[in-house]
Structure formats: C-alpha cells, structure tokens
Design a protein around this motif. Structure first.
Motif, PDB file in Angstrom:
ATOM      1  N   GLN A  85      32.331  42.868  39.649  1.00 49.97           N
ATOM      2  CA  GLN A  85      31.839  41.289  39.775  1.00 49.97           C
ATOM      3  C   GLN A  85      32.715  40.439  39.278  1.00 49.97           C
ATOM      4  OE1 GLN A  85      28.847  40.650  41.462  1.00 49.97           O
ATOM      5  NE2 GLN A  85      28.607  42.856  41.796  1.00 49.97           N
ATOM      6  N   THR A  86      33.740  40.854  38.290  1.00 55.55           N
ATOM      7  CA  THR A  86      34.495  39.972  37.722  1.00 55.55           C
ATOM      8  C   THR A  86      35.833  39.882  37.850  1.00 55.55           C
ATOM      9  OG1 THR A  86      34.773  41.050  35.471  1.00 55.55           O
ATOM     10  CG2 THR A  86      32.689  39.565  35.789  1.00 55.55           C
ATOM     11  N   CYS A  87      36.413  41.062  38.152  1.00 63.85           N
ATOM     12  CA  CYS A  87      37.779  41.251  38.262  1.00 63.85           C
ATOM     13  C   CYS A  87      38.112  41.805  39.286  1.00 63.85           C
ATOM     14  CB  CYS A  87      38.240  42.047  36.795  1.00 63.85           C
ATOM     15  SG  CYS A  87      39.997  42.168  36.612  1.00 63.85           S
ATOM     16  N   GLY A  88      37.693  42.766  40.005  1.00 57.56           N
ATOM     17  CA  GLY A  88      38.036  43.648  40.962  1.00 57.56           C
ATOM     18  C   GLY A  88      37.911  43.372  42.540  1.00 57.56           C
ATOM     19  N   LYS A  95      40.869  53.509  36.902  1.00 56.84           N
ATOM     20  CA  LYS A  95      41.049  54.666  35.843  1.00 56.84           C
ATOM     21  C   LYS A  95      40.286  53.994  34.595  1.00 56.84           C
ATOM     22  CE  LYS A  95      45.572  53.980  36.036  1.00 56.84           C
ATOM     23  NZ  LYS A  95      47.015  53.957  35.824  1.00 56.84           N
ATOM     24  N   LEU A  96      40.100  55.246  33.775  1.00 58.67           N
ATOM     25  CA  LEU A  96      39.177  54.813  32.564  1.00 58.67           C
ATOM     26  C   LEU A  96      40.286  53.629  31.606  1.00 58.67           C
ATOM     27  CD1 LEU A  96      37.549  58.294  31.324  1.00 58.67           C
ATOM     28  CD2 LEU A  96      36.427  56.012  32.195  1.00 58.67           C
ATOM     29  N   THR A  97      41.275  53.926  31.565  1.00 58.21           N
ATOM     30  CA  THR A  97      41.981  52.939  30.859  1.00 58.21           C
ATOM     31  C   THR A  97      42.191  51.692  31.312  1.00 58.21           C
ATOM     32  OG1 THR A  97      44.236  53.627  32.133  1.00 58.21           O
ATOM     33  CG2 THR A  97      43.551  54.843  30.050  1.00 58.21           C
ATOM     34  N   SER A  98      41.931  51.487  32.652  1.00 55.23           N
ATOM     35  CA  SER A  98      41.696  50.252  33.354  1.00 55.23           C
ATOM     36  C   SER A  98      40.585  49.407  32.748  1.00 55.23           C
ATOM     37  CB  SER A  98      41.810  50.241  34.596  1.00 55.23           C
ATOM     38  OG  SER A  98      42.771  51.222  35.337  1.00 55.23           O
ATOM     39  N   LEU A  99      39.642  50.075  32.499  1.00 53.33           N
ATOM     40  CA  LEU A  99      38.166  49.452  32.086  1.00 53.33           C
ATOM     41  C   LEU A  99      38.660  49.212  30.414  1.00 53.33           C
ATOM     42  CD1 LEU A  99      35.626  51.903  33.572  1.00 53.33           C
ATOM     43  CD2 LEU A  99      36.107  49.461  34.258  1.00 53.33           C
ATOM     44  N   GLY A 100      39.594  49.671  29.789  1.00 50.95           N
ATOM     45  CA  GLY A 100      39.907  49.332  28.485  1.00 50.95           C
ATOM     46  C   GLY A 100      40.723  47.927  28.140  1.00 50.95           C
ATOM     47  N   ARG A 101      41.396  47.687  29.443  1.00 50.38           N
ATOM     48  CA  ARG A 101      41.994  46.085  29.421  1.00 50.38           C
ATOM     49  C   ARG A 101      41.223  44.981  29.117  1.00 50.38           C
ATOM     50  NH1 ARG A 101      45.698  48.709  33.751  1.00 50.38           N
ATOM     51  NH2 ARG A 101      47.256  49.754  32.496  1.00 50.38           N
ATOM     52  N   PRO A 102      41.536  44.111  28.481  1.00 48.29           N
ATOM     53  CA  PRO A 102      40.745  42.950  28.426  1.00 48.29           C
ATOM     54  C   PRO A 102      40.469  42.187  30.003  1.00 48.29           C
ATOM     55  CG  PRO A 102      42.579  42.636  27.253  1.00 48.29           C
ATOM     56  CD  PRO A 102      42.684  43.873  27.760  1.00 48.29           C
ATOM     57  N   ASN A 103      39.446  41.516  30.115  1.00 51.11           N
ATOM     58  CA  ASN A 103      39.018  40.547  31.141  1.00 51.11           C
ATOM     59  C   ASN A 103      39.833  39.380  30.812  1.00 51.11           C
ATOM     60  OD1 ASN A 103      37.999  38.845  32.999  1.00 51.11           O
ATOM     61  ND2 ASN A 103      35.723  39.606  32.711  1.00 51.11           N
ATOM     62  N   PRO A 104      40.647  39.017  31.865  1.00 45.56           N
ATOM     63  CA  PRO A 104      41.422  37.723  31.681  1.00 45.56           C
ATOM     64  C   PRO A 104      40.519  36.610  31.090  1.00 45.56           C
ATOM     65  CG  PRO A 104      42.218  38.811  33.446  1.00 45.56           C
ATOM     66  CD  PRO A 104      40.990  39.701  33.157  1.00 45.56           C
ATOM     67  N   SER A 105      39.242  36.343  31.759  1.00 48.51           N
ATOM     68  CA  SER A 105      38.439  35.225  31.609  1.00 48.51           C
ATOM     69  C   SER A 105      37.908  35.356  30.090  1.00 48.51           C
ATOM     70  CB  SER A 105      37.390  35.061  32.769  1.00 48.51           C
ATOM     71  OG  SER A 105      36.476  36.152  32.915  1.00 48.51           O
ATOM     72  N   THR A 106      37.444  36.576  29.724  1.00 49.84           N
ATOM     73  CA  THR A 106      36.669  36.747  28.324  1.00 49.84           C
ATOM     74  C   THR A 106      37.651  37.084  27.334  1.00 49.84           C
ATOM     75  OG1 THR A 106      35.906  38.881  28.961  1.00 49.84           O
ATOM     76  CG2 THR A 106      34.352  37.006  29.664  1.00 49.84           C
ATOM     77  N   ASN A 107      38.580  37.891  27.501  1.00 45.48           N
ATOM     78  CA  ASN A 107      39.394  38.550  26.660  1.00 45.48           C
ATOM     79  C   ASN A 107      38.849  39.885  25.869  1.00 45.48           C
ATOM     80  OD1 ASN A 107      42.327  38.646  26.119  1.00 45.48           O
ATOM     81  ND2 ASN A 107      41.908  37.332  24.150  1.00 45.48           N
ATOM     82  N   LEU A 140      45.135  43.608  44.706  1.00 41.93           N
ATOM     83  CA  LEU A 140      45.168  43.798  43.353  1.00 41.93           C
ATOM     84  C   LEU A 140      44.105  43.091  42.727  1.00 41.93           C
ATOM     85  CD1 LEU A 140      49.120  43.127  42.697  1.00 41.93           C
ATOM     86  CD2 LEU A 140      47.965  45.337  43.378  1.00 41.93           C
ATOM     87  N   THR A 141      43.644  43.995  41.515  1.00 41.68           N
ATOM     88  CA  THR A 141      42.601  43.464  40.594  1.00 41.68           C
ATOM     89  C   THR A 141      43.256  42.284  39.642  1.00 41.68           C
ATOM     90  OG1 THR A 141      43.147  44.971  39.016  1.00 41.68           O
ATOM     91  CG2 THR A 141      41.628  45.571  40.739  1.00 41.68           C
ATOM     92  N   CYS A 142      42.344  41.788  38.862  1.00 40.60           N
ATOM     93  CA  CYS A 142      42.947  40.685  38.022  1.00 40.60           C
ATOM     94  C   CYS A 142      43.729  41.379  36.751  1.00 40.60           C
ATOM     95  CB  CYS A 142      41.769  39.842  37.383  1.00 40.60           C
ATOM     96  SG  CYS A 142      40.841  40.885  36.153  1.00 40.60           S
ATOM     97  N   THR A 143      43.868  42.680  36.745  1.00 42.92           N
ATOM     98  CA  THR A 143      44.556  43.275  35.803  1.00 42.92           C
ATOM     99  C   THR A 143      45.808  43.861  36.431  1.00 42.92           C
ATOM    100  OG1 THR A 143      43.511  45.537  36.221  1.00 42.92           O
ATOM    101  CG2 THR A 143      42.845  43.865  34.324  1.00 42.92           C
TER     102      THR A 143
END
Length: 188
Positions: A85-88, A95-107, A140-143
């Motif tokens: 909903q927010t980044c993808g 990957k699981l590690t992708s879900l561990g990265r901070p969301n740019p809007s909420t950090n 590409l996603t926001c990450t």
C-alpha cells in the motif's frame, strides 16, 4: 549426685543391653527416622511426577514454537500488505530483509528485526523463508528494489518432529496453511 549419663538413660528409657538383660522386648527401630522402603517410595513418586511433567513440558514447548511460527507468518502478511500500500506500487517486497528497511515516509521498518535479519530466518525452532514471482514491468519500489507480483512464505521446523510437528505457509491470499508430513516449499 547421680552422674549425667545415668540421668540421661533414665529419661530416655532402658538401653538395648539393659532391656535384653531384664527380659523386656525392646523396639530396635529408631522412630526418629525413615526406613529405606519409605525413602524409595518417595523417590519413585517423585520420578513418576517428573516423567509426566517433562512430557507435558515438551508438548507445551512444541505448541509454543508452532504458535510463534503462525504469529510470524501473520506479521509477515501484515507487513507485506503495508509495503504494497505504501511503498510497492501495489506490489510486494521481494525479500524478508526488504521488509526490515525503513519506510521513507515514516522512517519505521515494516517488520520487526527478528524476522528481517536475513533472507531466511530461524525463529523458535522454525525456519522462515520467502520467495515469489518478480514483476515483468520495469518497476522499482520506494526502497529501490524490484518488487514481487506474488509471494509465499514457508515456516518449516528446523528439525522435524523435534522443534515442531507441523509445516506452515502463507501467501498473498493472507491465509495460513498447515501440513503434518512435508514442507510447502515449491508447492504454492
């Protein structure tokens, strides 16, 4: 004056030798202690109780590990939905590690660090891994990663029948599936 040892024997009663000389029957058992049979019975009862409690403890530990695996899959589903909903751009994290990265809007990360330390994570006796089908569009996603069109996550016991009896899986349908005999890896 009467010597101390005579007073003491008079208070306690006749000794074994005195009782035998007088023809009186004397109880040779000291009533202040336990017999060997009584001690063995207590040890037997304690052993049986320990055996029962260890079996119950093992079952409780396995149920706890399975509950942890189910909760982890549910948390991954919620994180994937938030990522989508927010980044993808309506696509999923690769990957699981992708879900561990901070969301740019909420950090804040989408998922807790215990599930995002690696692409394959061992938690509470279960090995959790995620895979899926990459998108065909150049997106590409926001990450900064290529997202997935669909995903599936498996939670398999690290040592089947030791760390858990059941195999679990989930996918973008948000349902959690279970099997007793084999893994869902490559079958979703």
């Amino acid at each position: 004056l009467v010597p101390y040892f005579r007073l003491r024997s008079a208070v306690r009663g006749p000794s074994l030798a005195e009782g035998a000389r007088n023809g009186n029957l004397v109880d040779v058992r000291d009533s202040r202690g336990f017999t060997l049979i009584e001690l063995l019975l207590v040890l037997l009862i304690v052993g049986v109780l320990l055996g029962i409690s260890m079996a119950n403890y093992r079952q409780a530990r396995l149920r706890g590990a399975e509950a942890s695996a189910i909760a982890s899959l549910s948390a991954i589903n919620q994180a994937q939905f938030a990522f989508m909903q927010t980044c993808g751009n309506q696509k999923f994290a690769p990957k699981l590690t992708s879900l561990g990265r901070p969301n740019p809007s909420t950090n804040a990360p989408f998922l807790s660090p215990d599930l995002t330390a690696a692409d394959e994570v061992d938690k509470s006796g279960y090995r959790i891994s995620m895979s899926g089908q990459e998108v065909t569009d150049p997106l590409l996603t926001c990450t900064g990663e290529v997202p997935l069109e669909s995903y599936h996550v498996t939670a398999d016991p690290v040592l089947p029948r030791v760390t858990g009896y059941r195999f679990f899986a989930t996918n973008m349908d948000l349902g959690i599936y279970e099997q007793l005999d084999e893994s869902f890896t490559g079958k979703m």
